[in-house]
Design a protein around this motif. Structure first.
Motif, PDB file in Angstrom:
ATOM      1  N   ALA A 109       0.823  -1.215   0.000  1.00  0.00           N
ATOM      2  CA  ALA A 109       0.000   0.000   0.000  1.00  0.00           C
ATOM      3  C   ALA A 109       0.857   1.267   0.000  1.00  0.00           C
ATOM      4  CB  ALA A 109      -0.917  -0.004   1.216  1.00  0.00           C
ATOM      5  N   GLN A 239      -3.914   5.113   7.997  1.00  0.00           N
ATOM      6  CA  GLN A 239      -4.830   5.221   6.864  1.00  0.00           C
ATOM      7  C   GLN A 239      -4.673   4.032   5.925  1.00  0.00           C
ATOM      8  OE1 GLN A 239      -3.783   9.120   5.400  1.00  0.00           O
ATOM      9  NE2 GLN A 239      -5.225  10.161   6.775  1.00  0.00           N
ATOM     10  N   THR A 243      -7.346   1.122   4.642  1.00  0.00           N
ATOM     11  CA  THR A 243      -7.513   0.767   3.234  1.00  0.00           C
ATOM     12  C   THR A 243      -7.326  -0.727   3.014  1.00  0.00           C
ATOM     13  OG1 THR A 243      -6.770   2.954   2.499  1.00  0.00           O
ATOM     14  CG2 THR A 243      -6.619   1.150   0.910  1.00  0.00           C
TER      15      THR A 243
END
Length: 299
Positions: A109, A239, A243
């Protein structure tokens, strides 16, 4: 008509587990602060089968630090708790966080992570050791530096530890030594509801050769400043967790970082199950934690 006081359980283990070197400082502070704000708050021993989990508006997992010795029981408890009431952090997020393969997910990510090899065979271990001069070996599922060692890569004890982890049914992680970590430069940043509250340094833990400094696992937490890029990095980590997991933003997170010459600012771990918040060292963060718990219990 006034609303009833929210009933909040702070999830712990029985006091016999804690030692003088590693006590649960946070729970007494949180209980006092929650009660001062009108909540009906109490400590809940996670493996106490007599507890009515459905009687709580919220269960906040805080210090069930014996769960690595009882993994199946803890997983079953998470299922029962989630079926009974709201739990933070979200049980699915905690399950994901229990296995450090999550680091690969976060790297995918876009989060910079200390390079990690995951070994499931002795050949995998030998190849990973050959790539570095000095390494950290640890299990992918562990806590509190259990079965974790710092070794010269040609030290037979590194291969022995990794082999023992694999033979026990686990995955061995091999990471290069980060010299800055050995100097005690690890920094843990805490985020509550995605917002930075404080940073802690706890010093170096591992002695070269496989042992712990001083022979025992003992943290020495000190509040330290956090720089803007560190806060931005830690915020990006939580964050990314949201996700990757598809779940809610973690209510609490400890993001372990190191600023190194070799890798820049990088992630070591993100602890979403039962990190000590060190509120006795950073008391100003207590209000943020209590606000978040009350909102979760009544929202």
């Amino acid at each position: 008509m006034t609303s009833p006081a929210p009933r909040i359980g702070i999830v712990v283990t029985d006091t016999a587990f804690y030692s003088d070197e590693d006590p649960d400082h946070d729970t007494p502070i949180l209980l006092d602060a929650l009660r001062a704000r009108g909540a009906a708050a109490e400590a809940v021993v996670w493996h106490d089968a007599t507890v009515d989990l459905a009687a709580f508006d919220l269960l906040a997992v805080r210090s069930p630090w014996d769960h690595p010795e009882r993994p199946d029981e803890f997983q079953a408890w998470l299922e029962r708790a989630a079926a009974s009431t709201r739990v933070v952090n979200a049980p699915a997020t905690m399950r994901w966080n229990l296995d450090k393969h999550y680091l690969s997910d976060l790297e995918g990510a876009g989060i910079r992570v200390v390079p990690t090899a995951y070994a499931n065979s002795v050949d995998d271990v030998r190849a990973a050791l050959a790539a570095h001069a000095r390494v950290v070996v640890k299990p992918a599922v562990s806590a509190g530096a259990r079965d974790t060692g710092l070794f010269d890569a040609d030290d037979e004890r590194a291969l022995e530890l990794a082999t023992r982890i694999i033979e026990a049914g686990g995955t061995a992680m091999i990471q290069p030594e980060v010299p800055e970590l050995s100097r005690g430069w690890e920094k843990a940043l805490y985020l509550i509801d995605g917002r930075f509250t404080h940073a802690i340094s706890k010093g170096a833990l591992l002695e070269v050769g496989g042992g712990l400094i001083g022979g025992v696992y003992e943290e020495h937490p000190e509040q330290v400043p956090a720089y803007d890029d560190e806060i931005a990095f830690a915020t990006a980590v939580v964050q990314a967790v949201q996700t990757v997991t598809g779940g809610p933003l973690p209510l609490y997170a400890r993001v372990d970082t190191v600023r190194s010459r070799a890798y820049g600012l990088a992630l070591l771990e993100v602890e979403l199950v039962e990190p000590a918040l060190n509120l006795h060292v950073a008391p100003h963060a207590t209000d943020a934690v209590v606000d978040a718990l009350l909102t979760a219990a009544t929202g």
